[in-house]
Design a protein around this motif. Structure first.
Motif, PDB file in Angstrom:
ATOM      1  N   THR A  47     -30.470  12.954 -18.791  1.00 33.02           N
ATOM      2  CA  THR A  47     -29.631  12.793 -19.986  1.00 33.02           C
ATOM      3  C   THR A  47     -30.391  13.123 -21.275  1.00 33.02           C
ATOM      4  N   HIS A  48     -31.700  13.237 -21.197  1.00 33.87           N
ATOM      5  CA  HIS A  48     -32.526  13.511 -22.385  1.00 33.87           C
ATOM      6  C   HIS A  48     -32.352  12.413 -23.446  1.00 33.87           C
ATOM      7  N   LEU A  49     -32.140  11.180 -22.974  1.00 37.74           N
ATOM      8  CA  LEU A  49     -31.977  10.037 -23.886  1.00 37.74           C
ATOM      9  C   LEU A  49     -33.013   8.971 -23.524  1.00 37.74           C
ATOM     10  N   PRO A  50     -34.294   9.252 -23.813  1.00 39.93           N
ATOM     11  CA  PRO A  50     -35.353   8.356 -23.350  1.00 39.93           C
ATOM     12  C   PRO A  50     -35.192   6.935 -23.906  1.00 39.93           C
ATOM     13  N   ALA A  51     -35.325   5.955 -23.038  1.00 37.01           N
ATOM     14  CA  ALA A  51     -35.141   4.563 -23.455  1.00 37.01           C
ATOM     15  C   ALA A  51     -35.465   3.628 -22.297  1.00 37.01           C
ATOM     16  N   HIS A  52     -35.593   2.365 -22.636  1.00 34.64           N
ATOM     17  CA  HIS A  52     -35.641   1.313 -21.625  1.00 34.64           C
ATOM     18  C   HIS A  52     -34.454   0.403 -21.881  1.00 34.64           C
ATOM     19  N   HIS A  53     -33.600   0.230 -20.889  1.00 40.43           N
ATOM     20  CA  HIS A  53     -32.386  -0.579 -21.050  1.00 40.43           C
ATOM     21  C   HIS A  53     -32.441  -1.791 -20.130  1.00 40.43           C
ATOM     22  N   VAL A  54     -31.888  -2.893 -20.605  1.00 40.22           N
ATOM     23  CA  VAL A  54     -31.596  -4.028 -19.733  1.00 40.22           C
ATOM     24  C   VAL A  54     -30.076  -4.103 -19.680  1.00 40.22           C
ATOM     25  N   GLU A  55     -29.501  -3.957 -18.491  1.00 42.89           N
ATOM     26  CA  GLU A  55     -28.047  -3.799 -18.386  1.00 42.89           C
ATOM     27  C   GLU A  55     -27.439  -4.788 -17.406  1.00 42.89           C
ATOM     28  N   GLN A  56     -26.143  -4.934 -17.542  1.00 41.96           N
ATOM     29  CA  GLN A  56     -25.438  -5.907 -16.713  1.00 41.96           C
ATOM     30  C   GLN A  56     -24.011  -5.438 -16.472  1.00 41.96           C
ATOM     31  N   LEU A  57     -23.520  -5.683 -15.273  1.00 43.46           N
ATOM     32  CA  LEU A  57     -22.114  -5.444 -14.982  1.00 43.46           C
ATOM     33  C   LEU A  57     -21.671  -6.565 -14.053  1.00 43.46           C
ATOM     34  N   GLY A  58     -20.811  -7.432 -14.550  1.00 47.19           N
ATOM     35  CA  GLY A  58     -20.433  -8.609 -13.772  1.00 47.19           C
ATOM     36  C   GLY A  58     -21.655  -9.471 -13.517  1.00 47.19           C
ATOM     37  N   GLU A  59     -21.871  -9.794 -12.251  1.00 44.85           N
ATOM     38  CA  GLU A  59     -22.995 -10.661 -11.867  1.00 44.85           C
ATOM     39  C   GLU A  59     -24.309  -9.897 -11.756  1.00 44.85           C
ATOM     40  N   GLN A  60     -24.189  -8.562 -11.697  1.00 41.34           N
ATOM     41  CA  GLN A  60     -25.361  -7.741 -11.389  1.00 41.34           C
ATOM     42  C   GLN A  60     -26.099  -7.317 -12.668  1.00 41.34           C
ATOM     43  N   SER A  61     -27.408  -7.477 -12.681  1.00 44.83           N
ATOM     44  CA  SER A  61     -28.152  -7.008 -13.844  1.00 44.83           C
ATOM     45  C   SER A  61     -29.356  -6.204 -13.370  1.00 44.83           C
ATOM     46  N   TRP A  62     -29.807  -5.301 -14.229  1.00 41.71           N
ATOM     47  CA  TRP A  62     -30.907  -4.422 -13.839  1.00 41.71           C
ATOM     48  C   TRP A  62     -31.598  -3.861 -15.068  1.00 41.71           C
ATOM     49  N   GLN A  63     -32.754  -3.250 -14.817  1.00 42.12           N
ATOM     50  CA  GLN A  63     -33.457  -2.515 -15.874  1.00 42.12           C
ATOM     51  C   GLN A  63     -33.361  -1.026 -15.559  1.00 42.12           C
ATOM     52  N   ARG A  64     -33.313  -0.231 -16.634  1.00 41.47           N
ATOM     53  CA  ARG A  64     -33.191   1.230 -16.443  1.00 41.47           C
ATOM     54  C   ARG A  64     -34.101   1.934 -17.441  1.00 41.47           C
ATOM     55  N   TRP A  65     -34.986   2.766 -16.911  1.00 37.54           N
ATOM     56  CA  TRP A  65     -35.876   3.582 -17.747  1.00 37.54           C
ATOM     57  C   TRP A  65     -35.401   5.025 -17.691  1.00 37.54           C
ATOM     58  N   VAL A  66     -35.270   5.650 -18.866  1.00 39.93           N
ATOM     59  CA  VAL A  66     -34.841   7.045 -18.932  1.00 39.93           C
ATOM     60  C   VAL A  66     -35.982   7.886 -19.503  1.00 39.93           C
ATOM     61  N   LEU A  67     -36.379   8.897 -18.734  1.00 39.74           N
ATOM     62  CA  LEU A  67     -37.473   9.774 -19.173  1.00 39.74           C
ATOM     63  C   LEU A  67     -36.946  10.802 -20.173  1.00 39.74           C
ATOM     64  N   SER A  68     -37.841  11.291 -21.033  1.00 39.07           N
ATOM     65  CA  SER A  68     -37.420  12.310 -22.000  1.00 39.07           C
ATOM     66  C   SER A  68     -37.456  13.689 -21.353  1.00 39.07           C
ATOM     67  N   ASP A  69     -36.761  14.654 -21.972  1.00 44.31           N
ATOM     68  CA  ASP A  69     -37.027  16.047 -21.635  1.00 44.31           C
ATOM     69  C   ASP A  69     -38.296  16.449 -22.382  1.00 44.31           C
ATOM     70  N   TRP A  70     -38.806  17.631 -22.078  1.00 44.77           N
ATOM     71  CA  TRP A  70     -40.007  18.126 -22.755  1.00 44.77           C
ATOM     72  C   TRP A  70     -39.639  19.369 -23.544  1.00 44.77           C
ATOM     73  N   ASP A  71     -40.000  19.387 -24.823  1.00 44.64           N
ATOM     74  CA  ASP A  71     -39.835  20.603 -25.615  1.00 44.64           C
ATOM     75  C   ASP A  71     -40.808  20.555 -26.794  1.00 44.64           C
ATOM     76  N   LEU A  72     -41.863  21.342 -26.692  1.00 42.71           N
ATOM     77  CA  LEU A  72     -42.840  21.425 -27.780  1.00 42.71           C
ATOM     78  C   LEU A  72     -42.709  22.750 -28.522  1.00 42.71           C
ATOM     79  N   ASP A  73     -41.687  23.530 -28.141  1.00 48.03           N
ATOM     80  CA  ASP A  73     -41.593  24.899 -28.660  1.00 48.03           C
ATOM     81  C   ASP A  73     -40.517  25.103 -29.713  1.00 48.03           C
ATOM     82  N   HIS A  74     -39.672  24.103 -29.961  1.00 48.49           N
ATOM     83  CA  HIS A  74     -38.577  24.285 -30.917  1.00 48.49           C
ATOM     84  C   HIS A  74     -38.551  23.174 -31.954  1.00 48.49           C
ATOM     85  N   PRO A  75     -39.618  23.065 -32.786  1.00 44.89           N
ATOM     86  CA  PRO A  75     -39.655  21.972 -33.778  1.00 44.89           C
ATOM     87  C   PRO A  75     -38.513  22.073 -34.782  1.00 44.89           C
TER      88      PRO A  75
END
Ligand code: MN
Length: 262
Positions: free
Chosen positions: A209-237
């Motif tokens: 998704t190119h949306l780097p973040a650390h989330h703590v999420e929940q749906l109903g009784e279920q909860s979890w952590q989710r880490w999203v990695l970034s894309d890489w782009d050093l060529d288009h500042p």
């Protein structure tokens, strides 16, 4: 037996291509230097901007260079690979030459005593029904066999066509003010919850998704952590901040490392 390591580094969505030399150089440096901080490296897909067959890579000096970097990396650090939506045709020949081990998407691994479910992330974007239909088709073995039997020139033009299409759709969705269009480009809580449930996990790591973040999420009784990695782009500042991150997991926990600054 799931893979078990005391430490690991995870990267994804480098979208390597000869037209992004600074990004590629950062990856080569990552393989040579950064990766030695961990026992294992997990590449969670879209390492390449596109992949039209292992046979095509032998004709590309750039892909040969990437292959050598990966082969060097995997002699020092155990290296795993998950297919992304752009490079799901990376096949057994390339994997063998690089010494990487392919993991199914999603896969459970154990790092520093904790269990993490690893995925590319595209299969979790279930609000985008059109994409999910497309994905089911292109992941069929016979469709892939048919594609790989086409002359290389044809495969390249099909890939280019699909890329420009997905780029146009991306532009349309991000520029649109309609929230349902932005939602389509992200994972859904329902898909994350269901995938984690079926693997009895509560920690998810993905890219795409190119949306780097650390989330703590929940749906109903279920909860979890989710880490999203970034894309890489050093060529288009001019388009966006130079970016490249890796998630380092060890006995100190989970930490994003900014590879642009370090
Ligand atoms: Mn992707």
């Amino acid at each position: 037996m799931i893979p078990q390591y005391a430490s690991a580094m995870l990267i994804s969505d480098l979208h390597l291509t000869p037209s992004m030399p600074l990004t590629a150089q950062r990856f080569f440096d990552f393989c040579e230097k950064d990766a030695s901080q961990a026992e294992a490296v997990f590449i969670l897909g879209d390492l390449f901007e596109y992949w039209v067959g292992d046979d095509a890579s032998s004709q590309s000096p750039f892909q040969q260079e990437v292959k050598r970097a990966l082969a060097n990396l995997s002699t020092k650090t155990k290296t795993y690979y998950l297919h992304g939506n752009r490079d799901f045709l990376v096949g057994p020949a390339f994997l063998k030459k690089t010494g990487m081990t392919l993991l199914p998407d999603p896969s459970m691994v154990e790092i520093a005593g904790k269990r993490y479910l690893l995925a590319h992330g595209d299969a979790l974007c279930t609000a985008d029904l059109g994409y999910q239909v497309f994905r089911r088709w292109v992941r069929k073995t016979w469709v892939q066999k048919l594609f790989l039997s086409l002359p290389l020139g044809w495969r390249r033009s099909i890939a280019n066509h699909l890329r420009s299409n997905s780029h146009a759709q991306y532009q349309h969705k991000t520029k649109s003010s309609q929230p349902q269009n932005l939602m389509k480009m992200n994972v859904t809580l329902e898909a994350c919850a269901a995938t984690l449930r079926s693997h009895t996990g509560d920690k998810l790591i993905h890219g795409h998704t190119h949306l780097p973040a650390h989330h703590v999420e929940q749906l109903g009784e279920q909860s979890w952590q989710r880490w999203v990695l970034s894309d890489w782009d050093l060529d288009h500042p001019e388009v966006g901040n130079p970016r490249a991150n890796t998630l380092l997991i060890n006995d100190q926990g989970e930490h994003f490392i900014d590879l642009v600054k370090s």
